[in-house]
Write an enzyme that holds these catalytic residues in place. Structure first.
Site: not given
Length: 208
Positions: A121, A155, A150-152
């Site tokens: 992710p 990160s 999710g990936c935001v």
């Protein structure tokens, strides 16, 4: 607890703003075709988020601010995706050669932009992103992308953990449902980053 009480509680505990850094980079997380392909399991109806991110990208480029795009590319077996691939079956869209892992119209990478390929992710986990940003003297990550929950979010947490001032742009992030989108923006703003509007980040970029 009412919404007003909740807001007051968080304002008391987490109301701090960190502001902007001196040397930003724009990070565009996982704007890939699967999220824009009707009928795909990952279709999220996030055209407005991409449009916002593209406007920010043009502003950043006009000020020579580095632009980094991320995407997922997995072995056809998915084994390099580990437990993430086992859990999230739609990641089959991101095996090598699948067109759903490609860039949507309007986001074709430019020659002077950087592409980070990831299998998990976070854009930082297991990639060269953090040392690359550090070597370029970047102290501030402007974060856009998919999906917010999710990936935001992953990160964002890793960006902060690596020591970068992190700004999440509300309109330039998207999710398939407003509830996880808003909840994760709220939580990122409380603990890990400043969440700002597109208008605010564009005004800031133009100061460079």
């Amino acid at each position: 607890m009412s919404d007003a009480d909740l807001a007051a509680n968080y304002e008391k505990a987490y109301g701090n703003r960190i502001g902007y850094g001196k040397s930003p980079a724009l990070l565009m997380v996982d704007f890939v075709q699967a999220y824009f392909e009707p009928g795909n399991a990952l279709f999220a109806g996030v055209d407005e988020a991409l449009a916002s991110a593209l406007r920010i990208r043009e502003a950043a480029r006009s000020k020579n601010i580095p632009v980094i795009l991320t995407g997922m590319v997995l072995h056809k077996s998915g084994k390099d995706g580990g437990r993430f691939f086992q859990k999230a079956k739609p990641l089959e869209n991101f095996t090598a050669g699948n067109p759903m892992a490609g860039w949507p119209k309007g986001l074709e990478p430019r020659e002077d932009e950087f592409i980070v390929t990831k299998q998990y992710p976070s854009a930082f986990f297991g990639t060269s992103l953090a040392p690359m940003l550090t070597s370029m003297g970047v102290d501030h990550v402007i974060l856009t992308g998919l999906t917010t929950s999710g990936c935001v979010r992953a990160s964002c947490v890793d960006s902060m953990s690596h020591g970068f001032i992190t700004t999440v742009v509300r309109e330039a992030c998207g999710d398939r449902h407003s509830a996880p989108h808003e909840a994760n923006l709220f939580d990122m703003n409380a603990k890990y980053a400043d969440v700002v509007s597109e208008a605010d980040i564009l005004t800031h970029i133009m100061t460079f």
